[in-house]
Design a protein around this motif. Sequence first.
Motif, mmCIF file in Angstrom:
data_model
loop_
_atom_site.group_PDB
_atom_site.id
_atom_site.type_symbol
_atom_site.label_atom_id
_atom_site.label_comp_id
_atom_site.label_asym_id
_atom_site.label_seq_id
_atom_site.Cartn_x
_atom_site.Cartn_y
_atom_site.Cartn_z
ATOM 1 N N LEU A 122 0.857 -1.183 0.000
ATOM 2 C CA LEU A 122 0.000 0.000 0.000
ATOM 3 C C LEU A 122 0.896 1.237 0.000
ATOM 4 C CD1 LEU A 122 -2.680 1.524 0.325
ATOM 5 C CD2 LEU A 122 -2.570 1.016 2.769
ATOM 6 N N VAL A 123 0.835 2.021 -1.093
ATOM 7 C CA VAL A 123 1.700 3.190 -1.238
ATOM 8 C C VAL A 123 0.834 4.437 -1.349
ATOM 9 C CG1 VAL A 123 3.600 4.215 -2.527
ATOM 10 C CG2 VAL A 123 3.318 1.729 -2.523
ATOM 11 N N ASP A 124 0.861 5.256 -0.297
ATOM 12 C CA ASP A 124 0.086 6.494 -0.280
ATOM 13 C C ASP A 124 0.744 7.451 0.698
ATOM 14 O OD1 ASP A 124 -2.013 8.499 0.112
ATOM 15 O OD2 ASP A 124 -3.301 7.064 -0.917
ATOM 16 N N ASP A 125 0.921 8.711 0.291
ATOM 17 C CA ASP A 125 1.581 9.685 1.163
ATOM 18 C C ASP A 125 0.627 10.344 2.150
ATOM 19 O OD1 ASP A 125 0.268 11.122 -0.782
ATOM 20 O OD2 ASP A 125 2.001 12.301 -1.400
ATOM 21 N N ASP A 126 -0.655 10.050 2.078
ATOM 22 C CA ASP A 126 -1.646 10.541 3.036
ATOM 23 C C ASP A 126 -1.698 9.551 4.195
ATOM 24 O OD1 ASP A 126 -3.887 11.292 4.475
ATOM 25 O OD2 ASP A 126 -5.216 11.413 2.731
ATOM 26 N N ALA A 127 -0.949 9.851 5.274
ATOM 27 C CA ALA A 127 -0.777 8.904 6.386
ATOM 28 C C ALA A 127 -2.100 8.460 7.022
ATOM 29 C CB ALA A 127 0.167 9.478 7.433
ATOM 30 N N PRO A 128 -3.026 9.359 7.374
ATOM 31 C CA PRO A 128 -4.280 8.883 7.987
ATOM 32 C C PRO A 128 -5.068 7.956 7.061
ATOM 33 C CG PRO A 128 -4.028 11.251 8.325
ATOM 34 C CD PRO A 128 -2.952 10.828 7.371
ATOM 35 N N PHE A 129 -5.148 8.298 5.784
ATOM 36 C CA PHE A 129 -5.854 7.451 4.820
ATOM 37 C C PHE A 129 -5.173 6.091 4.709
ATOM 38 C CE2 PHE A 129 -6.255 5.817 0.464
ATOM 39 C CZ PHE A 129 -7.633 5.663 0.387
ATOM 40 N N ARG A 130 -3.837 6.093 4.589
ATOM 41 C CA ARG A 130 -3.073 4.856 4.463
ATOM 42 C C ARG A 130 -3.276 3.955 5.683
ATOM 43 N NH1 ARG A 130 1.642 6.937 4.255
ATOM 44 N NH2 ARG A 130 2.260 6.444 6.370
ATOM 45 N N GLN A 131 -3.238 4.546 6.871
ATOM 46 C CA GLN A 131 -3.383 3.749 8.091
ATOM 47 C C GLN A 131 -4.783 3.151 8.212
ATOM 48 O OE1 GLN A 131 -2.095 6.783 10.776
ATOM 49 N NE2 GLN A 131 0.076 6.331 10.479
ATOM 50 N N ARG A 132 -5.821 3.951 7.889
ATOM 51 C CA ARG A 132 -7.197 3.428 7.959
ATOM 52 C C ARG A 132 -7.395 2.303 6.943
ATOM 53 N NH1 ARG A 132 -8.434 8.894 8.056
ATOM 54 N NH2 ARG A 132 -9.138 8.781 5.894
ATOM 55 N N LEU A 133 -6.897 2.510 5.735
ATOM 56 C CA LEU A 133 -7.042 1.496 4.701
ATOM 57 C C LEU A 133 -6.251 0.237 5.052
ATOM 58 C CD1 LEU A 133 -8.263 0.728 2.004
ATOM 59 C CD2 LEU A 133 -6.340 1.856 0.872
ATOM 60 N N GLN A 134 -5.082 0.408 5.647
ATOM 61 C CA GLN A 134 -4.268 -0.738 6.037
ATOM 62 C C GLN A 134 -5.008 -1.602 7.057
ATOM 63 O OE1 GLN A 134 -0.188 0.140 6.919
ATOM 64 N NE2 GLN A 134 0.204 -1.860 7.825
ATOM 65 N N VAL A 135 -5.611 -0.976 8.059
ATOM 66 C CA VAL A 135 -6.359 -1.723 9.080
ATOM 67 C C VAL A 135 -7.531 -2.475 8.440
ATOM 68 C CG1 VAL A 135 -7.867 -1.451 11.099
ATOM 69 C CG2 VAL A 135 -5.678 -0.250 11.006
ATOM 70 N N THR A 136 -8.256 -1.796 7.550
ATOM 71 C CA THR A 136 -9.397 -2.428 6.878
ATOM 72 C C THR A 136 -8.954 -3.635 6.051
ATOM 73 O OG1 THR A 136 -10.563 -0.318 6.771
ATOM 74 C CG2 THR A 136 -11.289 -2.035 5.247
ATOM 75 N N LEU A 137 -7.860 -3.470 5.301
ATOM 76 C CA LEU A 137 -7.368 -4.564 4.460
ATOM 77 C C LEU A 137 -6.860 -5.733 5.294
ATOM 78 C CD1 LEU A 137 -5.593 -2.379 1.782
ATOM 79 C CD2 LEU A 137 -7.589 -3.841 1.386
ATOM 80 N N SER B 213 3.663 2.068 2.690
ATOM 81 C CA SER B 213 4.788 2.938 2.340
ATOM 82 C C SER B 213 4.241 4.326 2.032
ATOM 83 C CB SER B 213 5.516 2.416 1.104
ATOM 84 O OG SER B 213 6.059 1.141 1.348
ATOM 85 N N ALA B 214 5.010 5.353 2.415
ATOM 86 C CA ALA B 214 4.574 6.732 2.197
ATOM 87 C C ALA B 214 5.191 7.364 0.956
ATOM 88 C CB ALA B 214 4.907 7.573 3.426
ATOM 89 N N SER B 215 6.113 6.675 0.300
ATOM 90 C CA SER B 215 6.808 7.273 -0.842
ATOM 91 C C SER B 215 7.270 6.182 -1.806
ATOM 92 C CB SER B 215 8.022 8.059 -0.356
ATOM 93 O OG SER B 215 8.977 7.170 0.197
ATOM 94 N N LEU B 216 7.706 6.636 -2.977
ATOM 95 C CA LEU B 216 8.273 5.693 -3.944
ATOM 96 C C LEU B 216 9.527 5.033 -3.381
ATOM 97 C CD1 LEU B 216 7.984 7.676 -7.313
ATOM 98 C CD2 LEU B 216 6.678 5.676 -6.617
ATOM 99 N N ALA B 217 10.363 5.829 -2.725
ATOM 100 C CA ALA B 217 11.611 5.292 -2.166
ATOM 101 C C ALA B 217 11.314 4.195 -1.138
ATOM 102 C CB ALA B 217 12.431 6.410 -1.536
#
Length: 182
Positions: A15-30, A40-44
């Motif tokens: 899961l690659v998204d720089d929007d931390a709250p969105f990424r964390q909520r989606l990660q928990v759901t998945l 991950s928050a970035s391409l690197a």
Amino acid sequence: MASQPDSDPMPVLLLVDDDAPFRQRLQVTLERRGYAVTGSASLAEAREAIVGLRPTHAIVDMRLGDGNGLDLVNELRNLDADMRIVVLTGYGNLATAVAAVKAGAVDYLAKPADPDEIIRALEAKPGSRPEAPSEPMSADRVRWEHIQRVYELCERNVSETARRLKMHRRTLQRILAKRSPR
């Protein structure tokens, strides 16, 4: 909560998204839906993660702080031709949707995307079609789509796009910086 059969390994998702709250909520759901998720928050960060990770699925934001998510889609597709990749973006347009699918994404969703919609896209059978939109695009949206198509055809070169559209470069930059109209 959907459970995975004991014989099938848990699907591994990047899961690659720089929007931390969105990424964390989606990660928990998945994770609740049976995915082993690495965020991950970035391409690197994503590139570092895939070295030891063999993802079967990926969700990639289009615009990241350190580059374009489409570059990562190409890399992921080269890593595993069968990987299910969904591209998310807050700047949705037809040209980038086509570019995402050509790069190897199975779907392209505009933010804010509902987690159920994302999971449906990840789990859709190859060749299945999404439902047609219930309303036509607004005139502003059609204009936006045209500008984005020309921008992509010019390989994201603002000066060349402005020249072809007979538009001032600064005006085009302001349009490109805004989110797409509904």
